[in-house]
Design an enzyme around this catalytic site. Structure first.
Site, PDB file in Angstrom:
ATOM      1  N   GLY A  30       0.769  -1.109  -0.221  1.00  0.00           N
ATOM      2  CA  GLY A  30       0.325   0.298   0.005  1.00  0.00           C
ATOM      3  C   GLY A  30       0.755   1.093  -0.064  1.00  0.00           C
ATOM      4  O   GLY A  30       1.179   1.944   0.891  1.00  0.00           O
ATOM      5  N   ALA A  31       1.202   1.756  -1.231  1.00  0.00           N
ATOM      6  CA  ALA A  31       2.034   2.541  -1.505  1.00  0.00           C
ATOM      7  C   ALA A  31       1.321   4.123  -1.568  1.00  0.00           C
ATOM      8  O   ALA A  31       1.997   4.827  -2.561  1.00  0.00           O
ATOM      9  CB  ALA A  31       2.877   2.360  -2.506  1.00  0.00           C
ATOM     10  N   LYS A 200     -12.379   4.835  15.997  1.00  0.00           N
ATOM     11  CA  LYS A 200     -11.547   5.989  15.299  1.00  0.00           C
ATOM     12  C   LYS A 200     -13.198   5.203  14.130  1.00  0.00           C
ATOM     13  O   LYS A 200     -13.291   6.075  13.398  1.00  0.00           O
ATOM     14  CB  LYS A 200     -10.469   5.287  14.198  1.00  0.00           C
ATOM     15  CG  LYS A 200     -10.098   5.664  13.316  1.00  0.00           C
ATOM     16  CD  LYS A 200      -8.929   6.762  13.075  1.00  0.00           C
ATOM     17  CE  LYS A 200      -8.600   7.600  11.710  1.00  0.00           C
ATOM     18  NZ  LYS A 200      -8.309   6.915  11.487  1.00  0.00           N
ATOM     19  N   ASN A 208     -16.421  11.847   7.823  1.00  0.00           N
ATOM     20  CA  ASN A 208     -16.075  11.599   6.267  1.00  0.00           C
ATOM     21  C   ASN A 208     -17.615  11.032   5.182  1.00  0.00           C
ATOM     22  O   ASN A 208     -17.150  11.908   4.464  1.00  0.00           O
ATOM     23  CB  ASN A 208     -15.734   9.846   6.357  1.00  0.00           C
ATOM     24  CG  ASN A 208     -14.245   9.782   6.909  1.00  0.00           C
ATOM     25  OD1 ASN A 208     -13.996  10.554   7.731  1.00  0.00           O
ATOM     26  ND2 ASN A 208     -13.124   9.149   6.470  1.00  0.00           N
ATOM     27  N   GLU A 283     -14.505   4.015   1.579  1.00  0.00           N
ATOM     28  CA  GLU A 283     -13.942   2.852   2.093  1.00  0.00           C
ATOM     29  C   GLU A 283     -15.677   2.729   2.904  1.00  0.00           C
ATOM     30  O   GLU A 283     -15.624   1.906   3.705  1.00  0.00           O
ATOM     31  CB  GLU A 283     -12.753   3.442   3.499  1.00  0.00           C
ATOM     32  CG  GLU A 283     -11.762   3.577   2.610  1.00  0.00           C
ATOM     33  CD  GLU A 283     -10.427   3.469   3.242  1.00  0.00           C
ATOM     34  OE1 GLU A 283      -9.344   3.054   3.477  1.00  0.00           O
ATOM     35  OE2 GLU A 283     -10.332   4.609   4.390  1.00  0.00           O
TER      36      GLU A 283
HETATM   37  O1  KPL Z   1      -9.324   9.701   9.319  1.00  0.00           O
HETATM   38  C1  KPL Z   1      -9.985  10.368   9.030  1.00  0.00           C
HETATM   39  C2  KPL Z   1     -10.290  10.577   7.439  1.00  0.00           C
HETATM   40  O2  KPL Z   1     -10.138  11.536   6.733  1.00  0.00           O
HETATM   41  O3  KPL Z   1     -10.621   9.518   7.079  1.00  0.00           O
HETATM   42  C3  KPL Z   1     -10.089  11.980   9.513  1.00  0.00           C
HETATM   43  C4  KPL Z   1     -10.270  12.278  10.756  1.00  0.00           C
HETATM   44  C5  KPL Z   1     -11.810  12.830   8.755  1.00  0.00           C
HETATM   45  C6  KPL Z   1      -9.554  13.453   9.085  1.00  0.00           C
HETATM   46  O4  KPL Z   1      -9.336  13.706   7.978  1.00  0.00           O
END
Ligand code: KPL
Length: 315
Positions: A30-31, A200, A208, A283
């Protein structure tokens, strides 16, 4: 690595002996921005580090990285996924939807008991990885490092974060982790990686999809009242799912934590917005999709999360 198998009351035990003279080396699959940041940091520490390249003939990429206001170049080693030499330590930094096929592409190279660290957004791929590569030792990690790509091998390390690393079953730090504490990146071992991964995921669910739908920087989720109201509704759903799933800390703090991240990353374009703008897959299935699936299993309603999931899937 050598191995021996024995039987104990009918239970087959396989014991792995890591030879102490084995040099520390890493392969990175995963580059992208995070993969190249770690490739640079490991190489700088004298640790043999090789990028595994899947879609092009292996050439040695010349990395350009801006860090702490200075720009420098580093020649990275690379190998095609199809090569034959063994991999004993693999850091996976692909997109979530690519993890299983990426590991599949180097499966023939993985040593028995190879250490594989998944440093990937979202949740829901680890079981499939364990199925296609049952003989590996799997670790997970999550990072708040802020890195973005400016060109094919040109990256900017815009914000120092923390990388938490751990095994799915609580354990003391792995032997390979010691040098990770001297990478110039803040890497910490945790005995409870699962709550960290869930936290997370929760943050990503709150930020997102909205940024991708409204094509806005993270900061707009706090400054535009109609978006801030949606963040609060998402967080209250996420809190209920988290409580039912046993992630108390996320359940109690998600709204506060989400707005803190929004404030700290106000100028950022979320990874999902970047994917949307670049016309790449997102994702979403491993972020909001995972949360909604868990909500369904637990019988908890998550209507706004479900709505955003459908919106992004059909965008
Ligand atoms: O992890 C992030 C992402 O963009 O995937 C955040 C924490 C929302 C920072 O942009």
């Amino acid at each position: 690595m050598t191995s021996s198998a024995g039987s104990n009351n009918g239970i087959v035990c396989r014991c792995y002996y890591r030879e102490t003279h084995m040099p520390t080396s890493w392969h990175i699959l995963g580059a992208g921005a995070i993969g190249c940041l770690f490739a640079d940091a490991l190489t700088a520490q004298g640790i043999t580090t090789t990028l595994v390249l899947r879609d092009c003939a292996a050439s040695a990429p010349l990395l350009t990285l801006e860090r702490d206001g200075k720009t420098y170049n580093r020649q990275l080693a690379s190998t095609p996924a199809s090569a034959a030499d063994q991999i004993s330590r693999l850091l996976v930094t692909t997109k979530a939807y690519d993890v299983v096929s990426a590991i599949g592409s180097v499966r023939h190279r993985l040593a028995l008991g190879a250490d594989v660290v998944l440093l990937v957004n979202g949740l829901g791929y680890a079981d499939q990885v364990a199925q296609i590569a049952p003989d590996i030792t799997l670790y997970s990690a999550t990072t708040t490092e802020g890195v973005f790509r400016r060109g094919p091998w040109d990256f900017c390390h815009a914000g120092q974060g923390v990388t938490l690393v751990g095994a799915m079953t609580a354990s003391a730090p792995a032997d390979w982790f010691t040098p990770w504490q001297n990478l110039g990146l803040k890497c910490r071992w945790t005995e409870s990686i699962e709550p960290a991964l869930w936290h997370k995921l929760a943050i990503n669910c709150a930020i997102n999809p909205l940024t991708a739908i409204h094509r806005c920087q993270n900061g707009a989720l706090a400054t535009r009242p109609e978006l801030a109201a949606q963040v609060r509704q998402l967080c209250s759903e996420i809190a209920r799912v988290s409580a039912a799933a046993g992630f108390e800390s996320t359940a109690n703090n998600i709204e506060h934590d989400a707005f803190t991240v929004i404030e700290n990353t106000a100028e950022n374009r979320s990874s999902m917005l970047q994917d949307t703008l670049a016309d790449r897959p997102t994702e979403i299935d491993f972020i909001t999709g995972h949360l909604v699936a868990r909500a369904d299993q637990l019988g908890v309603a998550a209507p706004l999360n479900s709505k955003l999931l459908e919106q992004i899937r059909h965008a």
